[in-house]
Design a protein around this motif. Sequence first.
Motif, mmCIF file in Angstrom:
data_model
loop_
_atom_site.group_PDB
_atom_site.id
_atom_site.type_symbol
_atom_site.label_atom_id
_atom_site.label_comp_id
_atom_site.label_asym_id
_atom_site.label_seq_id
_atom_site.Cartn_x
_atom_site.Cartn_y
_atom_site.Cartn_z
ATOM 1 N N PRO A 36 0.810 -1.209 0.000
ATOM 2 C CA PRO A 36 0.000 0.000 0.000
ATOM 3 C C PRO A 36 0.848 1.265 0.000
ATOM 4 N N ASP A 37 0.265 2.319 -0.501
ATOM 5 C CA ASP A 37 0.929 3.622 -0.532
ATOM 6 C C ASP A 37 0.709 4.289 0.818
ATOM 7 N N ILE A 38 1.608 4.017 1.758
ATOM 8 C CA ILE A 38 1.453 4.474 3.136
ATOM 9 C C ILE A 38 2.441 5.588 3.430
ATOM 10 N N GLN A 39 1.943 6.624 4.063
ATOM 11 C CA GLN A 39 2.811 7.717 4.495
ATOM 12 C C GLN A 39 3.437 7.328 5.827
ATOM 13 N N SER A 40 4.753 7.126 5.842
ATOM 14 C CA SER A 40 5.444 6.714 7.055
ATOM 15 C C SER A 40 5.802 7.920 7.914
ATOM 16 N N GLY A 41 5.898 7.704 9.198
ATOM 17 C CA GLY A 41 6.258 8.790 10.104
ATOM 18 C C GLY A 41 6.259 8.302 11.532
ATOM 19 N N THR A 42 6.597 9.178 12.449
ATOM 20 C CA THR A 42 6.615 8.849 13.867
ATOM 21 C C THR A 42 5.252 9.124 14.476
ATOM 22 N N VAL A 43 4.748 8.185 15.242
ATOM 23 C CA VAL A 43 3.436 8.321 15.871
ATOM 24 C C VAL A 43 3.636 8.503 17.372
ATOM 25 N N THR A 44 3.052 9.539 17.926
ATOM 26 C CA THR A 44 3.131 9.795 19.365
ATOM 27 C C THR A 44 1.728 9.879 19.948
ATOM 28 N N GLY A 45 1.643 9.835 21.265
ATOM 29 C CA GLY A 45 0.350 9.936 21.925
ATOM 30 C C GLY A 45 -0.441 8.646 21.823
ATOM 31 N N PRO A 46 -1.748 8.696 22.080
ATOM 32 C CA PRO A 46 -2.596 7.499 21.982
ATOM 33 C C PRO A 46 -2.509 6.906 20.579
ATOM 34 N N ARG A 47 -2.430 5.581 20.533
ATOM 35 C CA ARG A 47 -2.207 4.923 19.243
ATOM 36 C C ARG A 47 -3.173 3.753 19.034
ATOM 37 N N LEU A 48 -3.270 3.367 17.777
ATOM 38 C CA LEU A 48 -4.036 2.200 17.366
ATOM 39 C C LEU A 48 -3.103 1.300 16.573
ATOM 40 N N GLN A 49 -3.050 0.028 16.937
ATOM 41 C CA GLN A 49 -2.204 -0.914 16.213
ATOM 42 C C GLN A 49 -2.996 -1.560 15.088
ATOM 43 N N VAL A 50 -2.349 -1.736 13.939
ATOM 44 C CA VAL A 50 -2.942 -2.427 12.799
ATOM 45 C C VAL A 50 -1.862 -3.233 12.100
ATOM 46 N N LEU A 51 -2.275 -4.034 11.146
ATOM 47 C CA LEU A 51 -1.344 -4.667 10.221
ATOM 48 C C LEU A 51 -1.441 -3.940 8.888
ATOM 49 N N SER A 52 -0.308 -3.483 8.374
ATOM 50 C CA SER A 52 -0.238 -2.831 7.072
ATOM 51 C C SER A 52 0.415 -3.794 6.102
ATOM 52 N N ASN A 53 -0.404 -4.400 5.247
ATOM 53 C CA ASN A 53 0.093 -5.422 4.327
ATOM 54 C C ASN A 53 0.912 -6.485 5.066
ATOM 55 N N GLY A 54 0.407 -6.888 6.228
ATOM 56 C CA GLY A 54 1.040 -7.941 6.989
ATOM 57 C C GLY A 54 2.153 -7.501 7.916
ATOM 58 N N LYS A 55 2.417 -6.202 7.995
ATOM 59 C CA LYS A 55 3.470 -5.704 8.884
ATOM 60 C C LYS A 55 2.854 -4.969 10.078
ATOM 61 N N LEU A 56 3.363 -5.284 11.272
ATOM 62 C CA LEU A 56 2.870 -4.661 12.485
ATOM 63 C C LEU A 56 3.123 -3.159 12.433
ATOM 64 N N ARG A 312 -7.217 2.989 6.227
ATOM 65 C CA ARG A 312 -7.187 2.352 4.913
ATOM 66 C C ARG A 312 -5.999 1.392 4.809
ATOM 67 N N GLU A 313 -6.192 0.373 3.998
ATOM 68 C CA GLU A 313 -5.138 -0.591 3.712
ATOM 69 C C GLU A 313 -4.537 -1.170 4.997
ATOM 70 N N ALA A 314 -5.416 -1.725 5.827
ATOM 71 C CA ALA A 314 -4.990 -2.259 7.122
ATOM 72 C C ALA A 314 -6.025 -3.267 7.609
ATOM 73 N N ASN A 315 -5.628 -4.064 8.604
ATOM 74 C CA ASN A 315 -6.558 -4.958 9.287
ATOM 75 C C ASN A 315 -6.017 -5.221 10.699
ATOM 76 N N SER A 316 -6.671 -6.117 11.442
ATOM 77 C CA SER A 316 -6.282 -6.477 12.810
ATOM 78 C C SER A 316 -6.148 -5.270 13.729
ATOM 79 N N PRO A 317 -7.185 -4.440 13.873
ATOM 80 C CA PRO A 317 -7.070 -3.267 14.758
ATOM 81 C C PRO A 317 -7.018 -3.645 16.234
ATOM 82 N N ALA A 318 -6.250 -2.892 17.005
ATOM 83 C CA ALA A 318 -6.183 -3.066 18.456
ATOM 84 C C ALA A 318 -5.825 -1.732 19.088
ATOM 85 N N PRO A 319 -6.660 -1.211 19.984
ATOM 86 C CA PRO A 319 -6.314 0.042 20.664
ATOM 87 C C PRO A 319 -5.171 -0.173 21.631
#
Length: 320
Positions: A36-56, A312-319
């Motif tokens: 997927p065409d994903i914009q990479s960057g650093t995430v801070t604060g409250p987060r949500l975990q997903v799998l992006s094309n099979g990557k944590l 978008r372009e993700a699955n396996s959500p977990a807060p």
Amino acid sequence: MNSLSTRARLAVTAVAALALAGVAIGYTSLSASPEPDIQSGTVTGPRLQVLSNGKLSTVSWNDPSGPREVTGQRCDRAYSAGGTTACLRPVSALKAGELAVLDSSSRETRTVPLTGFPNRTRVSGSGRMVAWTLFVDGHSYAANGFSTSTGILDTRTGTLVQSLEEFTSTVDGRPVQAVDRNYWGVTFAADDNRFYATMSTGGHRYLVEGDFAARTVKALADNVECPSLSPDGRRIAYKAAVNGDPQQGWRLSTLDLATMEVTPLAETRSVDDQPTWLDDDTIAYGMQRSDGVNDVWAVPADATGSPSVLVREANSPAPL
């Protein structure tokens, strides 16, 4: 013990490991999507975990459509809670699957070899208990003749239950020992002992309540699949087969455990996923597009509103 126990079924499957490895490449190519065409960057604060094309990966809770941190950790399914991540690693042509347990620093603390295709995983709120479901035979809950294997690991004591078929099960107070029993979709209560799951037998798919210490499960309701317990412990979100027939698809619903009242949610498309509670008011789940790419959607838990894309372009959500 069943005449065809899980241990025996897994032994047969292990003998067929070379055949499993041979189909793994084809299975992976069908289930994977283009990068997927994903914009990479650093995430801070409250987060949500997903799998992006099979990557944590992680995204911002406040801006889930924004940049995401993508790791090199590959999983077919993943879930995190209480500082513990469960990663069901993919089957490959050279290696069978396994459960990898990671700590809050993504360090691997334990692996459990598994035979079958990864399908579901959950972690208790404290991070202590980890559960998983594999397809041993078949790849769909709508198909006839599929077989699953569902296990639980207590990460604190090291106690490993390879299959819930080892537990004593009852329906309406009567013991059930049928050889057609299958279990899937575990979700844990706050006490790290009680859990809920789906048990299928005799043409019915039951919500069961389990007691890990006592090694028992008892049926509570019919036509409940892939349960997910709300943070307040009062409701189960789940997929319900339309007209009781999985081949007609599933409808997301909630079940009030005190009153057993069922509430169909505003998502009317068929959802073949174990839903996730983002909080007491919102439920998230994965949906696959026609091109095979997955998106994470969200819908209110009270039947109001309408579903919307969360990531978008993700699955396996977990807060987190």
